[in-house]
Design a protein around this motif. Structure first.
Motif, mmCIF file in Angstrom:
data_model
loop_
_atom_site.group_PDB
_atom_site.id
_atom_site.type_symbol
_atom_site.label_atom_id
_atom_site.label_comp_id
_atom_site.label_asym_id
_atom_site.label_seq_id
_atom_site.Cartn_x
_atom_site.Cartn_y
_atom_site.Cartn_z
ATOM 1 N N UNK A 45 0.829 -1.201 0.000
ATOM 2 C CA UNK A 45 0.000 0.000 0.000
ATOM 3 C C UNK A 45 0.865 1.253 0.000
ATOM 4 N N UNK A 46 1.944 1.223 0.791
ATOM 5 C CA UNK A 46 2.848 2.364 0.813
ATOM 6 C C UNK A 46 3.497 2.610 -0.536
ATOM 7 N N UNK A 47 3.829 1.525 -1.235
ATOM 8 C CA UNK A 47 4.404 1.675 -2.569
ATOM 9 C C UNK A 47 3.413 2.323 -3.522
ATOM 10 N N UNK A 48 2.146 1.904 -3.454
ATOM 11 C CA UNK A 48 1.130 2.490 -4.329
ATOM 12 C C UNK A 48 0.926 3.967 -4.025
ATOM 13 N N UNK B 211 9.991 -1.292 -6.805
ATOM 14 C CA UNK B 211 9.741 -2.704 -7.099
ATOM 15 C C UNK B 211 10.937 -3.568 -6.697
ATOM 16 N N UNK B 212 12.149 -3.068 -6.940
ATOM 17 C CA UNK B 212 13.349 -3.821 -6.576
ATOM 18 C C UNK B 212 13.457 -3.994 -5.062
ATOM 19 N N UNK B 213 13.180 -2.939 -4.305
ATOM 20 C CA UNK B 213 13.282 -3.024 -2.848
ATOM 21 C C UNK B 213 12.243 -3.987 -2.276
ATOM 22 N N UNK B 214 11.035 -3.985 -2.838
ATOM 23 C CA UNK B 214 10.019 -4.944 -2.400
ATOM 24 C C UNK B 214 10.445 -6.371 -2.740
ATOM 25 N N UNK B 215 11.031 -6.546 -3.902
ATOM 26 C CA UNK B 215 11.533 -7.867 -4.281
ATOM 27 C C UNK B 215 12.642 -8.310 -3.338
#
Length: 257
Positions: A189-192, A221-225
């Motif tokens: 959610x924070x990313x969005x 996206x990379x950090x979430x991955x």
């Protein structure tokens, strides 16, 4: 699917979605629109959201890295303890020594070849692995020393079996991943929200702005991955995680191949 292919797809998808929305939105902006009318408070809120989310990402990455290191340390401790039992059993008669070695090898082979997949699929240890470990414990604890040399080796072997059992339990606790579902919800959610702030600031379609928007989305996206990769070390990094077993029991590795 390869983890690197997953990473490439996730990052590319984030870039494509953000750029597509930006271009579509730009077509609907009237000609007399003035992007300089964006209130200063929005820019301040955008900055604060980015800072807060960066802190959350940093804590999640640090926690995931720490959990990953602890999980690998548990594997190393378990393998080292079983190796010590195997070595100290040299003081026992040949029949007892061979039985201990055979049961340890059977347990290690099962852990590397099958239990790893069980942990990846179900997030827990297998009953078969527990049964094989119980055999090792019975072999060690059930033998009555007959000489002084055997007596000196007995208690350290029992202690090492207890260490291996504790490390095995910790390995099972780490199999399901360290990040709760609510944390993942907050991260996504924070990313969005953070990426959505790009549109609040009325990004245009100039090449530099589009490039920065795409790179920023790819970075998120990379950090979430990265967090996802750290979260479950036994399912997505099995070869590296099982390294201590394969290093200390090369005969089992060669047999498996």
């Amino acid at each position: 699917m390869s983890q690197w292919l997953v990473l490439a797809l996730v990052m590319a998808s984030a870039c494509v979605v953000v750029l597509a929305i930006t271009l579509l939105r730009h077509r609907r902006i009237p000609d007399d629109d003035d992007p300089t009318e964006t209130p200063d408070v929005i820019e301040y809120m955008t900055m604060m959201i980015g800072v807060v989310y960066a802190i959350v990402l940093g804590l999640a990455i640090a926690g995931g890295w720490e959990a990953r290191g602890a999980a690998h340390e548990n594997v190393r401790a378990e393998a080292q303890a079983l190796h010590e039992v195997n070595e100290r059993a040299q003081a026992y008669p040949a029949a007892v020594r061979d039985r201990i070695k055979k049961d340890i090898d059977a347990y290690v082979r099962y852990v590397v070849d099958e239990e790893w997949q069980v942990m990846a699929d179900r997030g827990e240890l297998s009953d078969r692995g527990t049964e094989l470990f119980s055999r090792v414990r019975k072999d060690v604890a059930g033998y009555e020393p007959r000489t002084d040399q055997e007596d000196r080796a007995y208690q350290p072997m029992v202690d090492q079996v207890a260490v291996a059992d504790d490390a095995r339990g910790s390995r099972g606790d780490s199999a399901g991943g360290a990040m709760p579902g609510v944390v993942w919800f907050g991260l996504i959610a924070g990313a969005l929200v953070t990426i959505g702030m790009i549109f609040t600031l009325q990004i245009r379609t100039s090449p530099p702005e589009l490039l920065l928007a795409g790179l920023f989305s790819a970075l998120i996206a990379f950090l979430l991955f990265l967090i996802w990769e750290f979260d479950s070390p036994f399912s997505r990094d099995a070869g590296t995680a099982a390294g201590p077993f394969l290093d200390l029991f090369p005969a089992v590795d060669s047999t498996a191949r």
